[in-house]
Design an enzyme around this catalytic site. Structure first.
Site: not given
Lengths: 375, 235
Positions: A136, A269, A304
């Site tokens: 990620c 994040h 996400h």
């Protein structure tokens, strides 16, 4: 070292086909998270994701291609000699899925090399470049690499293209890991219960200051610092003390040659998993002490987006610096107690010139970028 | 930019080894040897048996390279970075995991397998095993020289991101249906690059990144990773 300027950005997300629709959406507190119709979700923890109309397989070709069309069609012209760096965790994984269940699907699409060549052709580039896979944090590390190439004069222009799509492959995995929210993710909320997946892409063109002047390009902002580090703690969970994130941010501060006090906003994040969000708040407290800094996560708005997350967040971060506003975190209702001074349920002013953007991922990966407002 | 090669480790169709120990290095298009924990670690390792084959392959080659460089033992975490190039990454694990997704409408999808469905996952295991806190990531490239990861590691050394870097390649044999038109040899090969000169016994020479992006070994152009490794071991 050359100054690293961002001269063009574009983003395609669940909130719309361009960066402006993303900006308008997050400022309005909107969310693109809604029921998925792409595959059956009855056996998973949720049926929700942030998805983009039209991003689906056509004539057996991966859904990543329509996403790329939306992304590249709306992007600025790129010099033919620019270096290409892409960031994607699973590329054409839907082609593998389709092929394995006997639906039209081309297995030759599955390795990343053909996709790289395709993107290079779409952009009119003379060489195909590389794809970076760091879970990620893929696009954050891709942007850090791009900045390095510009700073050291190894490239005059680097185009970073980030993309990942919502596939059943990934959706089922996060569900199996019990990492998906049953409804919609609530980053940094004390009642958060997991992440929501999203799909999207971003394209960013980086150049040295001299090159932007030569080509008469606008400067949207500067990548002032970057850093990356591994927790060396766990494959799927973050280090609770945030050691890797702290190290990444310290590297970025050092490269930007600024003090922590000069960071005016944080794009975190913020996946809305219990441990990720707590780790980030622990790290930011260690770095910035008791000082109040506006912090947000955009994952409540667009989910996400995995390998695309950092690229979309940097494109939006530059917009935030330009406007002097940090949009609220969609889904945040009751801020996590340890986030006092960072978290707010409303849009906050950015009083300074530097925005910190961070991402973390499986494999212990952490990465940080510091963006500077263009005067 | 120049650095010393101070460790070499590999698992290829011809066998596995490190430095000038064990099997002679070559990279034939043959099946890879099965790897057991005892092949890689002399002591029990609770995690090795649970890892995917792709992870075992990459971790083994990294272990051998660090052993050759005398960096296997550690007491405190170290800012060593890793760059790994791969064509197919964890595709074999993806296929295995996907079989579990097809059961019961996804209700039996395996979380353990899913954790290994990223191309960079073995770098996380290497980081944990050896306390490596530098930047670690996998790359996919379109060239056939397999030197992309080494170029990037040399760039990181030049930028001061680290004083020591691991770089190499990792690929299992391509699954049949996906192998058409792809030319590469299965295996994992990693080298340890350092800015500091190593001991004479594991100093394999100097590797450089020259201005045109090519790699030289002791001043001579290296056209591929296997060629570079063979030259370093012969030197």
């Amino acid at each position: 070292m050359n100054e690293v300027c961002v001269t063009a950005t574009h983003a395609v997300t669940g909130l719309g086909p361009d960066l402006n629709s993303l900006w308008q959406g997050v400022i309005a507190g909107e969310s693109a998270i809604r029921p998925l119709t792409r595959f059956a979700t009855a056996r998973y923890l949720t049926g929700n994701a942030s998805w983009i109309e039209g991003v689906e397989s056509k004539s057996g070709q991966s859904g990543i291609y329509p996403l790329l069309e939306q992304l590249i069609d709306g992007f600025a012209p790129v010099p033919a000699g620019a270096t290409l760096i892409t960031a994607s965790t699973k590329g054409c994984i839907d082609s593998m899925e389709r092929f394995q269940i006997g639906l039209p699907g081309d297995p030759a699409e599955v390795p990343m090399a053909p996709l790289l060549r395709h993107i290079a052709r779409m952009l009119g580039l003379t060489s195909a470049g590389i794809n970076i896979n760091a879970a990620c944090a893929s696009s954050t590390i891709a942007l850090a690499r791009a900045a390095s190439l510009i700073a050291t004069g190894k490239s005059d222009a680097v185009v970073v293209v980030c993309m990942d799509m919502v596939s059943e492959f990934v959706f089922s995995g996060f569900s199996a890991l019990q990492a998906l929210s049953g409804t919609a993710c609530r980053p940094f909320d004390r009642n958060r219960d997991g992440l929501t997946l999203g799909e999207g892409g971003a394209a960013l063109l980086l150049m040295s200051r001299e090159q932007t002047i030569r080509e008469g390009r606008p400067v949207l902002g500067v990548v002032a610092g970057w850093g990356a580090a591994n927790d060396a703690t766990h494959i799927t969970a973050p280090a609770r003390d945030g050691c890797g994130l702290i190290q990444s941010v310290r590297q970025a501060l050092m490269r930007a040659a600024i003090a922590p006090e000069q960071i005016a906003a944080i794009s975190a994040h913020g996946t809305a998993t219990v441990y990720n969000d707590l780790m980030e708040l622990t790290a930011f407290r260690a770095l910035f002490g008791e000082r109040s800094i506006p912090l947000h996560s955009i994952k409540g708005a667009i989910g996400h987006t995995l390998g695309a997350a950092g690229g979309i967040e940097v494109a939006l971060g530059l917009k935030c610096l330009e406007a002097g506003l940090l949009p609220s975190t969609v889904g945040l209702l009751e801020p996590e107690e340890s986030g006092e001074g960072f978290l707010s349920c409303s849009t906050q002013p950015i009083e300074g010139n530097y925005l910190l953007s961070t991402n973390s991922g499986f494999g212990g990966v952490n990465a940080a970028l510091i963006l500077r407002r263009e005067e | 930019m120049a650095a010393f090669i101070c460790g070499i480790g590999w698992v290829t169709g011809a066998g596995f080894g490190w430095g000038k120990q064990g099997s002679k290095f070559s990279m034939p298009d043959l099946s890879l040897p099965p790897l057991t924990r005892k092949d890689v670690f002399p002591e029990p390792n609770q995690r090795f048996g649970r890892m995917s084959e792709y992870t075992k392959l990459g971790l083994a080659a990294i272990t051998f390279a660090l052993r050759d460089a005398r960096l296997e033992e550690w007491a405190e975490k170290r800012p060593i970075g890793v760059v790994a190039s791969t064509h197919f990454g964890c595709l074999a694990t993806d296929l295995e995991y996907h079989k579990t997704v097809l059961l019961e409408g996804g209700g039996l999808a395996s979380p353990n397998l899913f954790a290994y469905t990223l191309a960079n996952c073995f770098l996380g295991d290497a980081a944990i095993q050896f306390g490596l806190t530098g930047s670690s990531f996998a790359i996919n490239e379109t060239g056939e020289d397999n030197l992309g990861a080494i170029r990037m590691a040399l760039e990181d050394l030049e930028l001061g991101e680290a004083d020591t870097m691991l770089a190499g390649i990792c690929d299992l044999t391509a699954p049949d249906a996906f192998a058409d038109g792809v030319s590469f040899k299965p295996g994992a090969v990693f080298i340890v690059l350092s800015l500091s000169p190593p001991a004479v016994s594991n100093n394999y020479g100097i590797i450089s990144l020259v201005d045109d992006g090519r790699i030289t070994y002791n001043g001579i152009h290296a056209d591929s990773l296997p060629e570079l490794i063979q030259a370093a071991l012969a030197g």
